[in-house]
Write a protein that holds these residues in place. Structure first.
Motif, short mmCIF file in Angstrom:
data_model
loop_
_atom_site.label_atom_id
_atom_site.label_comp_id
_atom_site.label_asym_id
_atom_site.label_seq_id
_atom_site.Cartn_x
_atom_site.Cartn_y
_atom_site.Cartn_z
N ILE A 129 0.84 -1.20 0.00
CA ILE A 129 0.00 0.00 0.00
C ILE A 129 0.87 1.25 0.00
O ILE A 129 0.59 2.21 -0.72
CB ILE A 129 -0.95 -0.01 1.21
N ASP A 130 1.93 1.24 0.78
CA ASP A 130 2.85 2.39 0.80
C ASP A 130 3.49 2.60 -0.56
O ASP A 130 3.64 3.73 -1.02
CB ASP A 130 3.95 2.19 1.85
N LYS A 131 3.88 1.52 -1.19
CA LYS A 131 4.54 1.63 -2.50
C LYS A 131 3.57 2.15 -3.56
O LYS A 131 3.97 2.87 -4.46
CB LYS A 131 5.14 0.30 -2.90
N VAL A 132 2.30 1.79 -3.45
CA VAL A 132 1.31 2.26 -4.42
C VAL A 132 0.96 3.72 -4.18
O VAL A 132 0.82 4.50 -5.12
CB VAL A 132 0.03 1.38 -4.35
N LEU A 133 0.84 4.11 -2.92
CA LEU A 133 0.36 5.46 -2.60
C LEU A 133 1.45 6.52 -2.49
O LEU A 133 1.13 7.71 -2.48
CB LEU A 133 -0.45 5.43 -1.31
N ASN A 134 2.69 6.13 -2.37
CA ASN A 134 3.77 7.12 -2.26
C ASN A 134 4.32 7.46 -3.64
O ASN A 134 5.28 6.86 -4.11
CB ASN A 134 4.89 6.60 -1.35
N ASN A 135 3.68 8.42 -4.28
CA ASN A 135 4.13 8.89 -5.58
C ASN A 135 3.79 10.37 -5.71
O ASN A 135 3.17 10.96 -4.83
CB ASN A 135 3.48 8.07 -6.71
N ARG A 136 4.20 10.97 -6.80
CA ARG A 136 4.01 12.41 -6.97
C ARG A 136 2.53 12.78 -7.07
O ARG A 136 2.11 13.82 -6.56
CB ARG A 136 4.75 12.87 -8.22
N PHE A 137 1.73 11.93 -7.73
CA PHE A 137 0.31 12.23 -7.87
C PHE A 137 -0.38 12.24 -6.50
O PHE A 137 -1.17 13.13 -6.20
CB PHE A 137 -0.36 11.21 -8.81
N ALA A 140 1.05 12.82 -3.65
CA ALA A 140 1.55 14.01 -2.93
C ALA A 140 0.80 15.25 -3.38
O ALA A 140 0.43 16.10 -2.56
CB ALA A 140 3.05 14.17 -3.16
N PHE A 141 0.55 15.37 -4.69
CA PHE A 141 -0.22 16.50 -5.20
C PHE A 141 -1.63 16.49 -4.63
O PHE A 141 -2.15 17.53 -4.21
CB PHE A 141 -0.25 16.48 -6.73
N LEU A 142 -2.28 15.32 -4.61
CA LEU A 142 -3.63 15.23 -4.05
C LEU A 142 -3.64 15.59 -2.57
O LEU A 142 -4.58 16.21 -2.08
CB LEU A 142 -4.20 13.83 -4.26
N GLY A 143 -2.59 15.21 -1.86
CA GLY A 143 -2.48 15.57 -0.45
C GLY A 143 -2.39 17.07 -0.25
O GLY A 143 -3.01 17.63 0.65
N LYS A 144 -1.59 17.72 -1.09
CA LYS A 144 -1.47 19.18 -1.00
C LYS A 144 -2.78 19.86 -1.38
O LYS A 144 -3.11 20.92 -0.86
CB LYS A 144 -0.38 19.68 -1.96
N LEU A 145 -3.51 19.25 -2.29
CA LEU A 145 -4.73 19.85 -2.82
C LEU A 145 -5.94 19.66 -1.90
O LEU A 145 -6.88 20.45 -1.95
CB LEU A 145 -5.02 19.24 -4.19
N SER A 146 -5.91 18.66 -1.04
CA SER A 146 -7.12 18.30 -0.30
C SER A 146 -7.64 19.39 0.64
O SER A 146 -8.84 19.65 0.67
CB SER A 146 -6.89 17.00 0.48
N LEU A 147 -6.78 20.04 1.41
CA LEU A 147 -7.25 21.07 2.33
C LEU A 147 -7.81 22.28 1.59
O LEU A 147 -8.92 22.74 1.91
CB LEU A 147 -6.16 21.49 3.32
N PRO A 148 -7.09 22.84 0.59
CA PRO A 148 -7.69 23.97 -0.14
C PRO A 148 -9.02 23.61 -0.81
O PRO A 148 -9.94 24.41 -0.83
CB PRO A 148 -6.63 24.35 -1.17
N VAL A 149 -9.12 22.39 -1.35
CA VAL A 149 -10.39 21.99 -1.98
C VAL A 149 -11.48 21.92 -0.93
O VAL A 149 -12.59 22.41 -1.14
CB VAL A 149 -10.24 20.63 -2.71
N TYR A 150 -11.19 21.33 0.20
CA TYR A 150 -12.18 21.22 1.28
C TYR A 150 -12.64 22.62 1.72
O TYR A 150 -13.84 22.87 1.84
CB TYR A 150 -11.57 20.46 2.45
N LEU A 151 -11.70 23.51 1.95
CA LEU A 151 -12.06 24.85 2.41
C LEU A 151 -12.79 25.65 1.33
O LEU A 151 -13.77 26.33 1.62
CB LEU A 151 -10.81 25.60 2.86
N ASN A 152 -12.33 25.56 0.09
CA ASN A 152 -12.99 26.30 -0.98
C ASN A 152 -14.37 25.73 -1.31
O ASN A 152 -15.27 26.47 -1.64
CB ASN A 152 -12.12 26.32 -2.25
N GLN A 153 -14.52 24.42 -1.21
CA GLN A 153 -15.81 23.81 -1.49
C GLN A 153 -16.85 24.30 -0.47
O GLN A 153 -17.97 24.65 -0.84
CB GLN A 153 -15.70 22.29 -1.45
N ALA A 154 -16.47 24.36 0.78
CA ALA A 154 -17.39 24.86 1.81
C ALA A 154 -17.74 26.32 1.54
O ALA A 154 -18.90 26.73 1.69
CB ALA A 154 -16.75 24.71 3.19
#
Length: 151
Positions: free
Chosen positions: A74-82, A84-98
């Protein structure tokens, strides 16, 4: 007190396993991680207070320890640049969506259907990506400015 003790046990387990890792242990840890995740998802959706609450705390500790080892499939599948980008994007998306939903409901008296929710989510992703880019560039600019002033 129990939480600190469990944290210490998880640290000791992590220290031992990180020094004595083998392919068989990686496979075992992957199976154990999947078991812990499925057990915790089950508990989240069907939670009833009971005697298993004590063991669920251990499940969290085991899952955290395994995650920090960074050796499972699971770590090998989830540890990639995409990811990481989704992780950076999640908080701004959550806040902007609200924010976008609040503006649509409060000021435009819009009832949220599936298609409108999809448009709101797309707008939140775009705004979130822009926020990440602007904030990242601003912070990097501040760091470089501070570093160049100190030299």
């Amino acid at each position: 007190m129990m939480d600190i003790s469990i944290g210490c046990l998880a640290w000791e387990g992590y220290t031992y396993l990180s020094q004595h890792m083998s392919r068989k242990k990686e496979i075992f840890l992957t199976v154990l991680e999947l078991f812990c995740i499925s057990r915790l998802i089950y508990v989240i959706y069907t939670h009833k207070n009971g005697r298993d609450d004590f063991w669920d705390t251990f499940m969290f500790a085991i899952l955290i320890m395994i995650s920090f080892l960074n050796v499972t499939f699971i770590d090998k599948v989830l540890n990639n640049r995409f990811s990481a980008f989704l992780g950076k994007l999640s908080l701004p998306v959550y806040l902007n969506q609200a924010l976008i939903i609040g503006i649509c409901v409060d000021y435009f008296d819009v009832h949220i259907s599936f298609s409108r929710a999809l448009v709101i989510t797309i707008c939140a992703v775009i705004i979130g990506a822009l926020v990440i880019q602007v904030v990242s560039e601003y912070i990097i600019g501040l760091i470089f400015h501070h570093v160049s002033k100190s030299h």
